[in-house]
Design a protein around this motif. Sequence first.
Motif, PDB file in Angstrom:
ATOM      1  N   MET A   1      -6.337  13.142   5.449  1.00  0.00           N
ATOM      2  CA  MET A   1      -6.113  11.682   5.827  1.00  0.00           C
ATOM      3  C   MET A   1      -7.340  11.405   6.709  1.00  0.00           C
ATOM      4  N   ALA A   2      -7.770  12.241   7.580  1.00  0.00           N
ATOM      5  CA  ALA A   2      -9.224  11.977   8.178  1.00  0.00           C
ATOM      6  C   ALA A   2     -10.157  11.660   7.317  1.00  0.00           C
ATOM      7  N   TYR A   3     -10.363  12.386   6.448  1.00  0.00           N
ATOM      8  CA  TYR A   3     -11.499  11.803   5.269  1.00  0.00           C
ATOM      9  C   TYR A   3     -11.312  10.764   4.901  1.00  0.00           C
ATOM     10  N   ILE A 124      -1.484  18.848  12.695  1.00  0.00           N
ATOM     11  CA  ILE A 124      -2.122  17.486  12.494  1.00  0.00           C
ATOM     12  C   ILE A 124      -2.761  16.673  13.492  1.00  0.00           C
ATOM     13  N   PHE A 125      -2.781  16.827  14.724  1.00  0.00           N
ATOM     14  CA  PHE A 125      -3.439  16.196  15.645  1.00  0.00           C
ATOM     15  C   PHE A 125      -5.062  17.069  15.930  1.00  0.00           C
ATOM     16  N   MET A 126      -4.723  18.545  15.709  1.00  0.00           N
ATOM     17  CA  MET A 126      -5.812  19.587  15.753  1.00  0.00           C
ATOM     18  C   MET A 126      -6.558  19.158  14.628  1.00  0.00           C
ATOM     19  N   GLY A 127      -6.327  19.022  13.399  1.00  0.00           N
ATOM     20  CA  GLY A 127      -7.032  18.970  12.394  1.00  0.00           C
ATOM     21  C   GLY A 127      -7.890  17.758  12.338  1.00  0.00           C
ATOM     22  N   TRP A 128      -7.217  16.744  12.739  1.00  0.00           N
ATOM     23  CA  TRP A 128      -7.990  15.253  12.875  1.00  0.00           C
ATOM     24  C   TRP A 128      -9.057  15.149  13.733  1.00  0.00           C
ATOM     25  N   SER A 129      -8.455  15.765  15.136  1.00  0.00           N
ATOM     26  CA  SER A 129      -9.595  15.695  16.127  1.00  0.00           C
ATOM     27  C   SER A 129     -10.875  16.589  15.950  1.00  0.00           C
ATOM     28  N   ASP A 130     -10.497  17.800  15.202  1.00  0.00           N
ATOM     29  CA  ASP A 130     -11.382  18.656  14.663  1.00  0.00           C
ATOM     30  C   ASP A 130     -12.521  18.384  13.823  1.00  0.00           C
ATOM     31  N   ILE A 131     -11.926  17.171  12.988  1.00  0.00           N
ATOM     32  CA  ILE A 131     -13.164  16.718  11.864  1.00  0.00           C
ATOM     33  C   ILE A 131     -13.924  15.534  12.332  1.00  0.00           C
ATOM     34  N   SER A 132     -13.145  14.616  13.056  1.00  0.00           N
ATOM     35  CA  SER A 132     -13.767  13.422  13.504  1.00  0.00           C
ATOM     36  C   SER A 132     -14.896  13.573  14.284  1.00  0.00           C
ATOM     37  N   ALA A 133     -15.940  12.906  14.199  1.00  0.00           N
ATOM     38  CA  ALA A 133     -17.298  13.067  14.844  1.00  0.00           C
ATOM     39  C   ALA A 133     -16.876  12.948  16.284  1.00  0.00           C
ATOM     40  N   GLY A 148       8.183  12.603  12.079  1.00  0.00           N
ATOM     41  CA  GLY A 148       8.704  12.718  10.786  1.00  0.00           C
ATOM     42  C   GLY A 148       8.561  14.247  10.375  1.00  0.00           C
ATOM     43  N   LEU A 149       7.448  14.977  10.797  1.00  0.00           N
ATOM     44  CA  LEU A 149       7.408  16.535  10.217  1.00  0.00           C
ATOM     45  C   LEU A 149       8.523  17.107  11.018  1.00  0.00           C
ATOM     46  N   CYS A 150       8.564  16.913  12.472  1.00  0.00           N
ATOM     47  CA  CYS A 150       9.784  17.464  12.996  1.00  0.00           C
ATOM     48  C   CYS A 150      11.239  17.269  12.590  1.00  0.00           C
TER      49      CYS A 150
END
Length: 273
Positions: A1-3, A124-133, A148-150
């Motif tokens: 989603m970040a990509y 989901i928060f970790m992945g996005w923050s990890d890949i964003s500049a 929703g995932l919860c």
Amino acid sequence: MAYKADPEISAASAIRRAVVYIPLCFGIKSLIMTIDDLLDHDIDVLVERTKERPLPRKAISLGRAWLFFGSQVVVGIYLAKMVLSHKALYVSMAVWPLYIIYPTCKRWMNFAPVPLGLMFNVGIFMGWSDISADGSVPWQVLGPIYVGLCLWTWTYETVYQHQDKLDDVRIGIHSPALLCGQYTIPVCLGTAIGFWALLAYGGILNDHGPFFFAGLAAAGFILLKGLLKTDIDNPSQCKSFFLTTPLVGQIILAGLLVDTIFSRHLVGHLLKV
């Protein structure tokens, strides 16, 4: 989603992060299960489904199990510091206490899937923050998806717990299955629909296209069909429904991948032409 959302993120960096996160997810899940087995070994020996686990059947001593847990913690923290950005590490640390709290929940409340969902889905928060500049997180997009995932976690975990409800009553411990009782399917239908709707809402906010929603629709159909067919008094059916969980996730992931590749590459190429 970040990509999909950030054209500055390259395909190579997205793939590299995925390669890192897949074993990381397995490692975290393994650590959580080790904690669960350690803190629940006195209960597991009394439950039909779990009495053949290594600790209850004394295939491994409690001391050696704690040693294994200690080695997981040391290796896990080292790898997390090595491969995660500071923001992603701090986000993950917010749920670390839940690793210990979750296994104790069945002793004092019926809502164990709540902390389970909170800690399982923080990625989901970790992945996005990890890949964003700049390490930023679009909370307005990911917040609804996280909720929703919860709800999804509540759905599959509540049905799963029906396998042990007779033992739970006999032992005197708590579970969402006992809380919901005969209303489990209606309640879980509500949480499953909530999961589907919030993922769809997040997809709209992130400007996803028809491939994502087609995958979401297919996954929703499998989830709801399986739920409606499940007899909560039949342990094998409860287990079977639980085991459809990876398929639901894989279909949603496939929809995300196809949609993102299509929009970033095929549509982007056509616009340049």
